[in-house]
Design an enzyme around this catalytic site. Sequence first.
Site: not given
Length: 302
Positions: A152-155
Amino acid sequence: MNSTRPQLFLFLLMILFFTTMSLAEAANSKLFREYIGAEGVGVTFSDVPIDPGVEFHFLLSFGIDYTTSSRPKPTNGNFNAFWDTDNLSPSHVSAIKARHRNVKVGLSLGGDTVAGKSANFTVISINSWVRNAISSIVRITKEYNLDGIDIDYEHFNTDPNTFAECIGRLFFYLKQNKVVSFTSIAPYDDDSVQPYYLALWRKYGHLIDYVNFQFYAYDKGTTISQFMKYFGIQSSNYNGGKVLVSFGTDHSGGLSPENGFFDACARLKSQGKLHGIFIWSADDSKKAHFRYEKQSQSVLAS
């Protein structure tokens, strides 16, 4: 006139109908997933209602490759527990799995923030990140008796191909060595995010069991018809994948239960496309006594 022809036609029509219905039912899933532990509100596994008629996955939120100091810094793949470990400990995992045979527990990696700042995917080199990630993830999964890993990486502080190689090689090791039984990714429709997940999907999609697509990242006030369109687009993007539908109980966007989320689920179910439902998050649902968790599981179990 041959009177058997209309009967034969009707018989063939009935076979086609029941075959189509059986295929639709087979394509649907009873999978329910819930992120838990990110907001420190003291929610426990046993707080959440669990329907025996579904396959239930808790996803601990989050494991992050940052130091646990007051000013966290990237560790190049050495993951640490940033969820509520007091209320979601190894003994709690063992207890909930012993009490409910349909429950599995996974670990979600990354998340949006750490100590109020963006949790960036940061890599020194692919080989060193993968080596550190394997070591730390194996340690955590054994300590907590976990079943799966979610991304769930978002950056990102790197390019899509590096992300794809790092996560893909990690997944390959974990599955090849039977460290986990399932893997998933949690993308959403944003030009700064989705290209990373699509690069991963193109090269390592065969290693990914579920796509936890964050439909709640779309605008508030999303209609059923818009939601169905979005689902079609993302199912095409992750072609062949099990794209799960979702909503947030944190007042985020997308199609809400109040505006027809479960009606959309009924449509997908009739088409054999309801691969599961997930909610962000148990922490936010606690104050409403998990009303929508109960409803979601009821829809899946029926």
